[in-house]
Design a protein around this motif. Structure first.
Motif, short mmCIF file in Angstrom:
data_model
loop_
_atom_site.label_atom_id
_atom_site.label_comp_id
_atom_site.label_asym_id
_atom_site.label_seq_id
_atom_site.Cartn_x
_atom_site.Cartn_y
_atom_site.Cartn_z
N GLY A 267 -46.08 -2.73 15.96
CA GLY A 267 -45.93 -1.72 16.99
C GLY A 267 -47.27 -1.40 17.61
N PRO A 268 -47.26 -0.83 18.82
CA PRO A 268 -48.51 -0.52 19.51
C PRO A 268 -49.18 0.73 18.94
N VAL A 269 -50.50 0.76 19.05
CA VAL A 269 -51.29 1.93 18.65
C VAL A 269 -52.12 2.37 19.84
N ARG A 270 -52.21 3.69 20.02
CA ARG A 270 -53.00 4.25 21.12
C ARG A 270 -54.00 5.26 20.58
N GLU A 271 -55.08 5.42 21.34
CA GLU A 271 -56.11 6.37 20.92
C GLU A 271 -55.50 7.76 20.78
N GLY A 272 -55.89 8.45 19.71
CA GLY A 272 -55.34 9.76 19.41
C GLY A 272 -54.23 9.72 18.38
N ASP A 273 -53.63 8.53 18.14
CA ASP A 273 -52.66 8.40 17.06
C ASP A 273 -53.34 8.66 15.72
N THR A 274 -52.57 9.08 14.75
CA THR A 274 -53.05 9.17 13.36
C THR A 274 -52.31 8.13 12.54
N VAL A 275 -53.07 7.28 11.85
CA VAL A 275 -52.47 6.19 11.08
C VAL A 275 -52.58 6.48 9.59
N ARG A 276 -51.56 6.01 8.87
CA ARG A 276 -51.44 6.30 7.43
C ARG A 276 -50.89 5.07 6.74
N SER A 277 -51.40 4.78 5.54
CA SER A 277 -51.06 3.54 4.84
C SER A 277 -50.25 3.78 3.58
N THR A 278 -49.38 2.81 3.30
CA THR A 278 -48.77 2.67 1.99
C THR A 278 -49.25 1.34 1.42
N ILE A 279 -49.86 1.39 0.24
CA ILE A 279 -50.52 0.23 -0.36
C ILE A 279 -49.74 -0.20 -1.60
N GLU A 280 -49.36 -1.47 -1.63
CA GLU A 280 -48.64 -2.02 -2.78
C GLU A 280 -49.40 -3.22 -3.34
N VAL A 281 -49.53 -3.27 -4.67
CA VAL A 281 -50.10 -4.44 -5.34
C VAL A 281 -48.94 -5.39 -5.65
N THR A 282 -48.95 -6.57 -5.04
CA THR A 282 -47.84 -7.50 -5.23
C THR A 282 -48.10 -8.50 -6.36
N SER A 283 -49.37 -8.85 -6.61
CA SER A 283 -49.68 -9.74 -7.73
C SER A 283 -51.16 -9.64 -8.05
N VAL A 284 -51.50 -9.99 -9.29
CA VAL A 284 -52.89 -9.98 -9.76
C VAL A 284 -53.14 -11.24 -10.57
N ALA A 285 -54.28 -11.88 -10.32
CA ALA A 285 -54.67 -13.07 -11.08
C ALA A 285 -56.11 -12.91 -11.54
N ARG A 286 -56.45 -13.54 -12.67
CA ARG A 286 -57.81 -13.47 -13.21
C ARG A 286 -58.38 -14.88 -13.28
N ASP A 287 -59.66 -15.03 -12.88
CA ASP A 287 -60.27 -16.36 -12.93
C ASP A 287 -61.07 -16.53 -14.21
N ALA A 288 -61.69 -17.70 -14.38
CA ALA A 288 -62.39 -18.02 -15.62
C ALA A 288 -63.61 -17.14 -15.85
N CYS A 289 -64.14 -16.55 -14.78
CA CYS A 289 -65.33 -15.70 -14.90
C CYS A 289 -64.97 -14.23 -15.11
N GLY A 290 -63.69 -13.92 -15.21
CA GLY A 290 -63.28 -12.55 -15.46
C GLY A 290 -63.03 -11.73 -14.21
N LEU A 291 -63.23 -12.31 -13.03
CA LEU A 291 -62.92 -11.60 -11.80
C LEU A 291 -61.42 -11.64 -11.53
N ARG A 292 -60.93 -10.58 -10.94
CA ARG A 292 -59.51 -10.53 -10.59
C ARG A 292 -59.35 -10.55 -9.07
N THR A 293 -58.35 -11.29 -8.62
CA THR A 293 -57.94 -11.22 -7.23
C THR A 293 -56.54 -10.61 -7.19
#
Length: 321
Positions: A267-293
């Motif tokens: 949808g379009p956004v215009r100056e003066g709008d207020t935007v708000r987020s809903t954040i969902e974690v869909t998956s998590v993976a860990r690599d050999a160095c211990g970092l997670r994506t």
């Protein structure tokens, strides 16, 4: 007089056309202006001393990097009516302040619309630094007008398969070269698959043409309210940048953003709008160095005097220590 000087129409384009733009150096001043408009709170982009200790230099905010790359790609989309999607944005390395970005934009698919005098142009965008090292590689789809409603180009490419999944292997190799023992223990919520944060506080959209100018974005619709009957629209990356800021407020311990699976402007956004987020974690993976994506899905709504509307479906990949 040719109108191509103000950007091509859809019927001016052919698959294989390549466009370039002025290169841009990522300076502290540009980074400060960008942060003042969008408010990203990624620690490594805010704290130069920490960034030097961990990465060896003052790290540019990834949002600034992708905004410059997108802005440089608008040499071909000055007349854009709408941006439909981004696909497969993956960082190959993360530039430092002082690096210079150059972007090559290639037309890789064209499809004329049946119901209106416009067409869809699929673009592959590759961004390199001053040493020719690849920084970003991704796809974008823009809707452009025809120069005349009577033109039939015959372009009918299938754009559904445009783009590939981002390959984070080069980036993760780059990140694991950092001195991650210098990364502090920053408190933040656990990033686990299935977790959802529905934010109550939003961010107002301000300084929209300033952001477009800062990032070399030439699209008429972001500068000239008379260019289209619907008036001036906010650059899509502005909404993404505010979503990134809300993400970094929610997860202050993020190391960086690795890329995006994709992003749909719903949808379009215009100056003066207020935007708000809903954040969902869909998956998590860990690599050999211990970092997670972690694969996330960020749904953004915009609020104005007429109520709420959906405006963004963003699917970033974040890196967590």
């Amino acid at each position: 007089m040719s109108s191509f000087a103000e950007g091509p129409h859809f019927d001016d384009l052919a698959v294989g056309d390549v466009f370039t733009a002025p290169s841009m150096t990522l300076t502290p001043g540009r980074a400060a202006c960008h942060q003042s408009i969008l408010g990203s709170r990624l620690q490594l982009s805010l704290d130069e001393h920490l960034a030097r200790a961990v990465t060896g230099g003052p790290l540019a905010d990834p949002g600034l990097v992708w905004d410059v790359a997108i802005g440089q790609s608008t040499s071909v989309t000055r007349r854009v009516v709408a941006n439909l999607f981004y696909r497969g944005l993956g960082f190959r390395r993360l530039p430092a302040l002082g690096d210079t970005l150059a972007t090559r934009t290639e037309v890789v698919g064209l499809r004329q619309n049946v119901s209106r005098p416009t067409g869809l142009a699929a673009l592959r965008i590759t961004t390199t630094d001053q040493d020719g090292r690849l920084v970003l590689d991704f796809w974008r789809c823009a809707m452009l007008p025809l120069s005349s409603p009577d033109i039939s180009t015959g372009h009918a490419d299938d754009l559904s398969g445009i783009g590939t999944a981002p390959d984070l292997t080069p980036l993760m190799s780059f990140v694991t070269s950092w001195d991650l023992d210098r990364w502090p223990a920053i408190e933040g919520p656990e990033v686990e698959a299935g977790t959802v944060w529905e934010l109550q506080a939003g961010d107002v959209v301000t300084s929209a043409p300033e952001l477009a100018r800062l990032t070399l974005n030439l699209a008429h619709v972001h500068h000239d309210r008379f260019s289209q009957p619907t008036g001036r629209l906010v650059y899509g990356g502005h909404t993404i940048g505010l979503a990134l800021a809300q993400l970094t407020k929610t997860l202050p311990h993020l190391l960086t953003i690795g890329g995006w699976h994709g992003c749909d402007h719903t949808g379009p956004v215009r100056e003066g709008d207020t935007v708000r987020s809903t954040i969902e974690v869909t998956s998590v993976a860990r690599d050999a160095c211990g970092l997670r994506t972690a694969d996330l899905r960020v749904l953004v709504t915009a609020h104005d005097d007429d109520g709420d509307r959906d405006v963004l479906d963003w699917r970033p990949i974040v890196v967590v220590r």
